[in-house]
Design a protein around this motif. Sequence first.
Motif, PDB file in Angstrom:
ATOM      1  N   THR A  20       0.816  -1.215   0.000  1.00  0.00           N
ATOM      2  CA  THR A  20       0.000   0.000   0.000  1.00  0.00           C
ATOM      3  C   THR A  20       0.850   1.266   0.000  1.00  0.00           C
ATOM      4  O   THR A  20       0.366   2.337  -0.365  1.00  0.00           O
ATOM      5  CB  THR A  20      -0.932   0.023   1.225  1.00  0.00           C
ATOM      6  OG1 THR A  20      -0.149  -0.100   2.417  1.00  0.00           O
ATOM      7  CG2 THR A  20      -1.932  -1.127   1.164  1.00  0.00           C
ATOM      8  N   ASP A  21       2.135   1.146   0.409  1.00  0.00           N
ATOM      9  CA  ASP A  21       3.013   2.320   0.413  1.00  0.00           C
ATOM     10  C   ASP A  21       3.688   2.557  -0.927  1.00  0.00           C
ATOM     11  O   ASP A  21       4.533   3.435  -1.074  1.00  0.00           O
ATOM     12  CB  ASP A  21       4.058   2.209   1.518  1.00  0.00           C
ATOM     13  CG  ASP A  21       4.983   0.997   1.354  1.00  0.00           C
ATOM     14  OD1 ASP A  21       4.882   0.303   0.328  1.00  0.00           O
ATOM     15  OD2 ASP A  21       5.807   0.754   2.266  1.00  0.00           O
ATOM     16  N   GLY A  22       3.300   1.750  -1.935  1.00  0.00           N
ATOM     17  CA  GLY A  22       3.863   1.930  -3.269  1.00  0.00           C
ATOM     18  C   GLY A  22       5.062   1.055  -3.563  1.00  0.00           C
ATOM     19  O   GLY A  22       5.470   0.928  -4.730  1.00  0.00           O
ATOM     20  N   PHE A  23       5.658   0.482  -2.527  1.00  0.00           N
ATOM     21  CA  PHE A  23       6.779  -0.431  -2.716  1.00  0.00           C
ATOM     22  C   PHE A  23       6.262  -1.845  -2.970  1.00  0.00           C
ATOM     23  O   PHE A  23       5.056  -2.088  -2.999  1.00  0.00           O
ATOM     24  CB  PHE A  23       7.699  -0.414  -1.483  1.00  0.00           C
ATOM     25  CG  PHE A  23       8.449   0.872  -1.307  1.00  0.00           C
ATOM     26  CD1 PHE A  23       9.627   1.107  -1.992  1.00  0.00           C
ATOM     27  CD2 PHE A  23       7.975   1.855  -0.445  1.00  0.00           C
ATOM     28  CE1 PHE A  23      10.324   2.292  -1.838  1.00  0.00           C
ATOM     29  CE2 PHE A  23       8.668   3.046  -0.277  1.00  0.00           C
ATOM     30  CZ  PHE A  23       9.842   3.271  -0.978  1.00  0.00           C
ATOM     31  N   HIS A  24       7.196  -2.763  -3.172  1.00  0.00           N
ATOM     32  CA  HIS A  24       6.848  -4.168  -3.389  1.00  0.00           C
ATOM     33  C   HIS A  24       7.482  -5.037  -2.307  1.00  0.00           C
ATOM     34  O   HIS A  24       8.573  -4.747  -1.820  1.00  0.00           O
ATOM     35  CB  HIS A  24       7.360  -4.658  -4.754  1.00  0.00           C
ATOM     36  CG  HIS A  24       6.632  -4.061  -5.920  1.00  0.00           C
ATOM     37  ND1 HIS A  24       6.912  -2.803  -6.396  1.00  0.00           N
ATOM     38  CD2 HIS A  24       5.645  -4.561  -6.718  1.00  0.00           C
ATOM     39  CE1 HIS A  24       6.133  -2.545  -7.444  1.00  0.00           C
ATOM     40  NE2 HIS A  24       5.356  -3.584  -7.656  1.00  0.00           N
ATOM     41  N   ASP A  25       6.768  -6.103  -1.945  1.00  0.00           N
ATOM     42  CA  ASP A  25       7.370  -7.143  -1.120  1.00  0.00           C
ATOM     43  C   ASP A  25       8.101  -8.109  -2.040  1.00  0.00           C
ATOM     44  O   ASP A  25       7.653  -8.389  -3.167  1.00  0.00           O
ATOM     45  CB  ASP A  25       6.298  -7.901  -0.327  1.00  0.00           C
ATOM     46  CG  ASP A  25       5.829  -7.122   0.893  1.00  0.00           C
ATOM     47  OD1 ASP A  25       6.642  -6.391   1.478  1.00  0.00           O
ATOM     48  OD2 ASP A  25       4.643  -7.247   1.250  1.00  0.00           O
ATOM     49  N   LEU A  26       9.217  -8.615  -1.562  1.00  0.00           N
ATOM     50  CA  LEU A  26      10.001  -9.539  -2.363  1.00  0.00           C
ATOM     51  C   LEU A  26      10.638 -10.587  -1.467  1.00  0.00           C
ATOM     52  O   LEU A  26      10.575 -10.507  -0.245  1.00  0.00           O
ATOM     53  CB  LEU A  26      11.094  -8.773  -3.139  1.00  0.00           C
ATOM     54  CG  LEU A  26      12.086  -7.913  -2.326  1.00  0.00           C
ATOM     55  CD1 LEU A  26      13.225  -8.735  -1.725  1.00  0.00           C
ATOM     56  CD2 LEU A  26      12.666  -6.807  -3.192  1.00  0.00           C
ATOM     57  N   GLU A  27      11.221 -11.563  -2.089  1.00  0.00           N
ATOM     58  CA  GLU A  27      12.090 -12.493  -1.382  1.00  0.00           C
ATOM     59  C   GLU A  27      13.312 -12.738  -2.258  1.00  0.00           C
ATOM     60  O   GLU A  27      13.207 -12.833  -3.482  1.00  0.00           O
ATOM     61  CB  GLU A  27      11.384 -13.809  -1.032  1.00  0.00           C
ATOM     62  CG  GLU A  27      11.029 -14.689  -2.206  1.00  0.00           C
ATOM     63  CD  GLU A  27      10.836 -16.161  -1.823  1.00  0.00           C
ATOM     64  OE1 GLU A  27      10.806 -16.486  -0.631  1.00  0.00           O
ATOM     65  OE2 GLU A  27      10.719 -16.970  -2.761  1.00  0.00           O
ATOM     66  N   THR A  28      14.457 -12.798  -1.627  1.00  0.00           N
ATOM     67  CA  THR A  28      15.700 -13.015  -2.357  1.00  0.00           C
ATOM     68  C   THR A  28      16.737 -13.555  -1.393  1.00  0.00           C
ATOM     69  O   THR A  28      16.540 -13.544  -0.176  1.00  0.00           O
ATOM     70  CB  THR A  28      16.197 -11.699  -3.005  1.00  0.00           C
ATOM     71  OG1 THR A  28      17.275 -11.989  -3.908  1.00  0.00           O
ATOM     72  CG2 THR A  28      16.671 -10.704  -1.969  1.00  0.00           C
ATOM     73  N   VAL A  29      17.831 -14.024  -1.941  1.00  0.00           N
ATOM     74  CA  VAL A  29      18.998 -14.369  -1.137  1.00  0.00           C
ATOM     75  C   VAL A  29      20.125 -13.445  -1.574  1.00  0.00           C
ATOM     76  O   VAL A  29      20.489 -13.404  -2.757  1.00  0.00           O
ATOM     77  CB  VAL A  29      19.407 -15.847  -1.310  1.00  0.00           C
ATOM     78  CG1 VAL A  29      20.764 -16.112  -0.667  1.00  0.00           C
ATOM     79  CG2 VAL A  29      18.342 -16.761  -0.698  1.00  0.00           C
ATOM     80  N   PHE A  30      20.619 -12.664  -0.621  1.00  0.00           N
ATOM     81  CA  PHE A  30      21.774 -11.801  -0.859  1.00  0.00           C
ATOM     82  C   PHE A  30      23.048 -12.580  -0.536  1.00  0.00           C
ATOM     83  O   PHE A  30      23.130 -13.267   0.481  1.00  0.00           O
ATOM     84  CB  PHE A  30      21.742 -10.573   0.049  1.00  0.00           C
ATOM     85  CG  PHE A  30      20.680  -9.567  -0.280  1.00  0.00           C
ATOM     86  CD1 PHE A  30      20.566  -9.029  -1.550  1.00  0.00           C
ATOM     87  CD2 PHE A  30      19.799  -9.122   0.700  1.00  0.00           C
ATOM     88  CE1 PHE A  30      19.597  -8.083  -1.853  1.00  0.00           C
ATOM     89  CE2 PHE A  30      18.838  -8.166   0.426  1.00  0.00           C
ATOM     90  CZ  PHE A  30      18.732  -7.640  -0.850  1.00  0.00           C
ATOM     91  N   TYR A  31      24.033 -12.419  -1.404  1.00  0.00           N
ATOM     92  CA  TYR A  31      25.321 -13.067  -1.172  1.00  0.00           C
ATOM     93  C   TYR A  31      26.419 -12.056  -1.473  1.00  0.00           C
ATOM     94  O   TYR A  31      26.487 -11.504  -2.580  1.00  0.00           O
ATOM     95  CB  TYR A  31      25.474 -14.305  -2.064  1.00  0.00           C
ATOM     96  CG  TYR A  31      26.610 -15.222  -1.654  1.00  0.00           C
ATOM     97  CD1 TYR A  31      26.408 -16.226  -0.719  1.00  0.00           C
ATOM     98  CD2 TYR A  31      27.887 -15.071  -2.197  1.00  0.00           C
ATOM     99  CE1 TYR A  31      27.443 -17.064  -0.326  1.00  0.00           C
ATOM    100  CE2 TYR A  31      28.926 -15.912  -1.814  1.00  0.00           C
ATOM    101  CZ  TYR A  31      28.694 -16.904  -0.878  1.00  0.00           C
ATOM    102  OH  TYR A  31      29.729 -17.734  -0.483  1.00  0.00           O
ATOM    103  N   PRO A  32      27.313 -11.769  -0.504  1.00  0.00           N
ATOM    104  CA  PRO A  32      28.363 -10.769  -0.735  1.00  0.00           C
ATOM    105  C   PRO A  32      29.521 -11.328  -1.545  1.00  0.00           C
ATOM    106  O   PRO A  32      29.876 -12.500  -1.422  1.00  0.00           O
ATOM    107  CB  PRO A  32      28.818 -10.416   0.688  1.00  0.00           C
ATOM    108  CG  PRO A  32      28.581 -11.679   1.479  1.00  0.00           C
ATOM    109  CD  PRO A  32      27.359 -12.324   0.866  1.00  0.00           C
TER     110      PRO A  32
END
Length: 269
Positions: A20-32
């Motif tokens: 509702t705030d204009g952003f999106h929910d997501l899922e990901t895996v971050f790897y440095p």
Amino acid sequence: MIVFPNCKINLGLHITAKRTDGFHDLETVFYPLPVTDALEVITPGTLQFASSGIPVPGDTADNLCLRAFHLLQLDYPQVQPVNIHLHKHIPIGAGLGGGSSDAAFMLQLLNNKFQLGLTSGQLIDYAAQLGSDCPFFILNQPCYATGRGEIMEPLSLDLSGYSFLLVHPGIHVNTGWAFRQITPQAPVRALKEVIQLPVTEWKQAISNDFEAPVFAAHPELAAIKATMYSEGAVYATMSGSGSAVVGLFPKSKIADIRWDASYLVFKVN
């Protein structure tokens, strides 16, 4: 005082809902990964910013390093004006989080330099005000991320048995445009479970929702990914919303591929 902000890659990326705030929910895996910029700060008495290396576009006043400085100084007046020099090595607009990393490292550098005593949790809260990817670089370890990317769960994910090949062809993908191409939907199986599969199974099991629209607009990116697979990559993917493509190869067995001379290529063995 000098630090070396590193990049990240996304291993899988799903857009799960429109908020509702204009952003999106997501899922990901971050790897440095250890492809880095260099960020130096000294205390001359006046606030200054300069950069070298890859040109940084836009108004200097909007640079995330300066925004990080002003954000902390609002709450901590003891943060004195500093002279900032940023040497850019991480490609800009590549889905590697270079700007977000610079901002997060700037927060940590100022915290240490001025002995503010901020905890990791407090730094994460400040980083979230600067950008969705910024909080990751406070933890800077493999994480399963949800929400806008700021809700993180550290993962036991060891990819030391692989070498990484990053290829950036200089294409800029507008993140807003990329999000507008996606119809959000919940994944059948959470990525934090799928990522535990053997890496040899990732090709069929792990995907990035941005690849379909971005590859349709920029077929050369699809060609880079296909070349990586044909040359021995165990897994290949576009990172974030693009346009860097990353391939995982058996340790120290990255193929000697002849890329276009204009491409930026990084090898991490």
